[in-house]
Design a protein around this motif. Structure first.
Motif, PDB file in Angstrom:
ATOM      1  N   THR A 246       0.289  10.209  -8.402  1.00 21.18           N
ATOM      2  CA  THR A 246      -0.455   9.093  -7.836  1.00 21.18           C
ATOM      3  C   THR A 246      -1.058   9.579  -6.536  1.00 21.18           C
ATOM      4  O   THR A 246      -0.384  10.245  -5.756  1.00 21.18           O
TER       5      THR A 246
ATOM      6  N   LEU B   8       1.272 -12.834   0.727  1.00 22.84           N
ATOM      7  CA  LEU B   8       0.861 -12.390  -0.599  1.00 22.84           C
ATOM      8  C   LEU B   8      -0.576 -11.896  -0.705  1.00 22.84           C
ATOM      9  O   LEU B   8      -0.976 -11.384  -1.746  1.00 22.84           O
ATOM     10  N   CYS B   9      -1.372 -12.051   0.329  1.00 22.35           N
ATOM     11  CA  CYS B   9      -2.752 -11.580   0.192  1.00 22.35           C
ATOM     12  C   CYS B   9      -2.766 -10.060   0.234  1.00 22.35           C
ATOM     13  O   CYS B   9      -1.779  -9.427   0.585  1.00 22.35           O
ATOM     14  N   SER B  10      -3.870  -9.482  -0.157  1.00 21.07           N
ATOM     15  CA  SER B  10      -3.978  -8.018  -0.150  1.00 21.07           C
ATOM     16  C   SER B  10      -4.918  -7.582   0.963  1.00 21.07           C
ATOM     17  O   SER B  10      -5.908  -6.900   0.734  1.00 21.07           O
TER      18      SER B  10
ATOM     19  N   PHE C 299       0.672   2.120 -14.336  1.00 24.41           N
ATOM     20  CA  PHE C 299       0.403   0.697 -14.157  1.00 24.41           C
ATOM     21  C   PHE C 299      -0.648   0.481 -13.088  1.00 24.41           C
ATOM     22  O   PHE C 299      -0.820   1.285 -12.177  1.00 24.41           O
TER      23      PHE C 299
ATOM     24  N   GLU D 142      -0.643   3.463 -10.201  1.00 26.74           N
ATOM     25  CA  GLU D 142       0.604   4.110  -9.776  1.00 26.74           C
ATOM     26  C   GLU D 142       1.490   4.494 -10.946  1.00 26.74           C
ATOM     27  O   GLU D 142       1.463   3.868 -11.993  1.00 26.74           O
TER      28      GLU D 142
ATOM     29  N   ASP E 111      -7.809   3.060   1.041  1.00 27.96           N
ATOM     30  CA  ASP E 111      -7.087   1.972   0.385  1.00 27.96           C
ATOM     31  C   ASP E 111      -7.321   1.958  -1.129  1.00 27.96           C
ATOM     32  O   ASP E 111      -7.174   0.937  -1.777  1.00 27.96           O
TER      33      ASP E 111
ATOM     34  N   PHE F 213      -7.605  -0.604  -6.961  1.00 27.37           N
ATOM     35  CA  PHE F 213      -6.892  -1.103  -5.788  1.00 27.37           C
ATOM     36  C   PHE F 213      -5.480  -0.523  -5.746  1.00 27.37           C
ATOM     37  O   PHE F 213      -4.974  -0.139  -4.706  1.00 27.37           O
ATOM     38  N   LEU F 214      -4.808  -0.462  -6.911  1.00 24.45           N
ATOM     39  CA  LEU F 214      -3.495   0.169  -6.967  1.00 24.45           C
ATOM     40  C   LEU F 214      -3.212   0.686  -8.370  1.00 24.45           C
ATOM     41  O   LEU F 214      -2.921  -0.081  -9.280  1.00 24.45           O
TER      42      LEU F 214
ATOM     43  N   GLN G 159      -3.372   8.452  -3.065  1.00 24.00           N
ATOM     44  CA  GLN G 159      -3.958   7.384  -2.257  1.00 24.00           C
ATOM     45  C   GLN G 159      -4.980   7.984  -1.306  1.00 24.00           C
ATOM     46  O   GLN G 159      -4.656   8.861  -0.512  1.00 24.00           O
TER      47      GLN G 159
ATOM     48  N   GLN H   6       0.836  -1.193   0.000  1.00 23.26           N
ATOM     49  CA  GLN H   6       0.000   0.000   0.000  1.00 23.26           C
ATOM     50  C   GLN H   6       0.873   1.246   0.000  1.00 23.26           C
ATOM     51  O   GLN H   6       1.151   1.821   1.048  1.00 23.26           O
TER      52      GLN H   6
ATOM     53  N   THR I  50      -3.454  -5.649  -9.577  1.00 20.47           N
ATOM     54  CA  THR I  50      -4.674  -6.245  -9.026  1.00 20.47           C
ATOM     55  C   THR I  50      -4.387  -6.833  -7.652  1.00 20.47           C
ATOM     56  O   THR I  50      -3.247  -7.071  -7.280  1.00 20.47           O
ATOM     57  N   ARG I  51      -5.443  -7.078  -6.897  1.00 25.51           N
ATOM     58  CA  ARG I  51      -5.344  -7.538  -5.510  1.00 25.51           C
ATOM     59  C   ARG I  51      -4.905  -8.982  -5.401  1.00 25.51           C
ATOM     60  O   ARG I  51      -5.112  -9.766  -6.298  1.00 25.51           O
ATOM     61  N   GLY I  52      -4.418  -9.306  -4.221  1.00 25.87           N
ATOM     62  CA  GLY I  52      -4.356 -10.707  -3.809  1.00 25.87           C
ATOM     63  C   GLY I  52      -3.111 -11.459  -4.196  1.00 25.87           C
ATOM     64  O   GLY I  52      -2.199 -10.932  -4.827  1.00 25.87           O
ATOM     65  N   GLU I  53      -3.097 -12.717  -3.788  1.00 25.10           N
ATOM     66  CA  GLU I  53      -1.937 -13.580  -3.984  1.00 25.10           C
ATOM     67  C   GLU I  53      -1.528 -13.654  -5.454  1.00 25.10           C
ATOM     68  O   GLU I  53      -0.364 -13.744  -5.786  1.00 25.10           O
TER      69      GLU I  53
ATOM     70  N   PHE J  21      -6.326   3.829  -4.921  1.00 24.24           N
ATOM     71  CA  PHE J  21      -5.301   4.638  -5.588  1.00 24.24           C
ATOM     72  C   PHE J  21      -5.845   5.246  -6.883  1.00 24.24           C
ATOM     73  O   PHE J  21      -6.644   4.619  -7.570  1.00 24.24           O
TER      74      PHE J  21
END
Lengths: 174, 443
Positions: free
Chosen positions: B359, A151-153, B402, B388, B364, B385-386, B361, A107, B405-408, B366
């Motif tokens: 950018t 790695l999770c968000s 760019f 930047e 949470d 989500f992001l 913020q 973040q 995307t979120r997550g693993e 962006f």
């Protein structure tokens, strides 16, 4: 290199390191400080304190990671507890140097996170120097948000990524 | 009215020759698209499939036609009337245009052209642009000649001329984008420096991926990149010659350095040095290595970007307690220009000098946004989500950034958006991609 040894002086160091805020540079340990050793094994009813000179031991038992609050690089009591132990170990093992990696969560913008990671790594370095480790034994590097561990968000992962990691490097003596 | 010989203007470039083709120029004002802040309806244009002047030019002519159309439509300012709807078929580049045929399909402008494969296998492209309603050509016809390997660039050059004649501003199609190509898992990304055409074609990798690389930026002549690499173990700034891929460390220092950018004259670079817990901005002479400290605050100062005249630097700092944007003349005091809600970072001065992209913020989320150089007229162009790291097209009309995307399994990709906030779209890359930097227009 893997060595294990049992030694009274290490026991004292380990005990000292277990007590947050104690100056591990001073060896004036008293018995009361041995009451709650951070590490120990039961062996036939006799308690030994031990310290392994291995990176695995440093990581698993001393603790090579400390965690920061959002956008913070301040040394909290919790961080100091771990760093005191790191300092104790490094004092006992002068043939090891440390590389402190500063990391952030995802973040934030890349450049800011590089600077924030540098701040965190430097906070750890300053603290360890304050505890008696020679400055030339501790290098720092910032990874910003480049190397997340979780790695999770979500905050669960982000809090695990706002970290400084003390990586040991064994000094080769020629 | 001017009638000129075939070679009216012969501008010779390294790769291309450009010739102006004689054509009558009317007295009526040319078709001009006025770009306002509001929603605009794309102007309908017809592009007659370019005529193949030699037997072996048919495939090349089709390819060039479609690249030109993709460029113009991709700008969001034009709508292409498909060939199937055309009444007239252009089979000879020099035949007179039957304007009524193009009016009937509501084309406001018409592009015609022809392609020739030269004896040396080079390619020659001729084109003309017409204002269908006032029944006049817009500017002279032109001819571009180049090697086969530069086929796409020839098409982009045609599209740039069409764009500039209709918009009244320089185009941006004959340009490149440097970026970081990413692969592998999120926790251990392989990052390679890469370069491609602005539209994603011709991707070329410049580093192996052994070390993390970050945020390449072009030199003003487009020949070199300045970027951050971990090849020494810590982040440090390097300069690479794109053609030879030779690189060198910019400065001899044990400090960590990052966030570099060239000065508009290409002689200097600004960057951040992390010393102790403090990160400040320094200016380096690229040839001599001499440095000058630019900020002295005991806080994070980073992401510097020169104004186009080279006299000021915009950067981000958390000296106020949170990340904000400041403008500081080279020998003057910093003025904070961001005052809205949230945090502001990665400011980039527009090549026109009129806006600063950033950018932002908020909570949470962006955003990419733009503001005037005094901080007024802030406008957000995207949200996710992001989002930047904006970079400007050479004409200051489009931004690329760019989005992650979120997550693993979250990953970054490139996105472009018009400075007005319209026409947000993905820029194709073979792998994940981040940290885009738009080159100047190629020569």
């Amino acid at each position: 290199m893997k060595k294990t040894f049992l030694c009274a002086c290490l026991a004292i160091a380990a005990a000292l390191a277990g007590c947050a805020g104690t100056d591990v540079g001073g060896l004036g340990a008293n018995d009361s400080e041995l009451e709650a050793p951070p590490v120990g094994i039961e062996d036939g009813g006799t308690q030994y304190l031990y310290s392994e000179i291995t990176e695995e031991y440093f990581e698993a038992e001393i603790g090579h990671k400390v965690y920061f609050a959002v956008d913070q690089s301040a040394i909290t009591e919790e961080i100091a507890f771990t760093l005191d132990r790191q300092a104790g170990w490094l004092l006992e093992n002068p043939n090891y140097d440390a590389l402190v990696e500063g990391h952030t969560d995802e973040q934030g913008t890349r450049e800011y996170n590089l600077a924030l990671g540098a701040r965190r790594a430097n906070s750890v370095r300053d603290y360890l120097i304050d505890k008696g480790i020679a400055g030339n034994r501790i290098r720092i590097v910032t990874y910003g948000k480049e190397r997340p561990e979780s790695l999770c968000s979500d905050e669960a992962c982000w809090s695990a990524n706002r970290r400084a990691v003390t990586v040991l490097t064994e000094r080769i003596v020629i | 009215m001017t009638i000129r010989a075939t070679i009216a203007i012969a501008a010779s470039f390294a790769i291309f020759t450009v010739n102006s083709i004689a054509l009558a120029q009317g007295d009526n004002p040319p078709l001009r698209i006025e770009i306002t802040e509001g929603v605009i309806e794309p102007v309908p244009i017809a592009t007659a499939p370019f005529v193949a002047e030699t037997v072996d030019a048919a495939a090349v002519a089709d390819e060039i036609t479609s690249i030109i159309v993709d460029d113009l439509v991709g700008s969001g300012l034009f709508r292409n009337i498909p060939p199937a709807a055309h009444i007239a078929k252009v089979t000879n580049f020099d035949s007179p245009v039957q304007y009524s045929d193009w009016k009937a399909i509501n084309a406001e402008a018409l592009i015609t052209g022809s392609v020739e494969v030269l004896p040396d296998q080079g390619i020659s492209v001729k084109f003309r642009l017409f204002d269908v309603f006032i029944e006049n050509p817009i500017g002279d016809g032109m001819k571009f000649t180049g090697s086969r390997g530069n086929l796409r660039r020839l098409a982009h050059k045609v599209a740039d001329v069409v764009y500039s004649r209709m918009i009244g501003e320089e185009g941006y199609f004959d340009s490149r984008v440097a970026f970081v190509s990413e692969s592998g898992p999120k926790g251990n990304r392989v990052k390679r420096l890469a370069i491609m055409d602005y539209d994603g074609a011709n991707v070329q990798y410049l580093t192996s991926g052994r070390s993390i690389v970050l945020a390449p930026r072009f030199s003003p002549d487009g020949q070199r990149l300045i970027y951050t690499s971990y090849e020494s173990g810590v982040p440090r700034v390097y300069i690479m010659d794109i053609a030879t891929q030779q690189r060198r460390e910019l400065i001899e220092t044990v400090d960590m350095s990052f966030a570099p950018r060239f000065s508009p004259d290409g002689r200097k670079a600004v960057l951040s040095l992390a010393r102790g817990s403090n990160t400040d901005i320094f200016e380096f002479d690229i040839t001599t290595g001499n440095s000058r400290q630019f900020t002295f605050a005991n806080s994070i100062e980073t992401a510097p970007s020169y104004s186009p005249d080279g006299r000021s630097i915009v950067f981000e700092s958390d000296r106020s307690g949170s990340q904000q944007i400041y403008v500081q003349p080279l020998n003057g005091r910093a003025d904070r220009i961001s005052f809205g809600q949230g945090r502001y970072g990665t400011p980039v001065w527009s090549p026109r000098g009129d806006y600063i992209a950033f950018t932002k913020q908020i909570g949470d989320r962006f955003h990419i946004g733009v503001m005037r150089t005094d901080g007024s007229e802030e406008r957000l162009l995207s949200e996710s989500f992001l989002d930047e790291g904006p970079t400007w097209s050479p004409n200051g009309r489009v931004l690329m950034f760019f989005r992650e995307t979120r997550g693993e399994f979250g990953a970054p990709f490139l996105v472009s958006v018009d400075v007005t906030g319209r026409n947000l779209k993905r820029v194709p890359t073979p792998e994940f991609a981040s940290d885009p930097a738009w080159s100047p227009l190629l020569k």
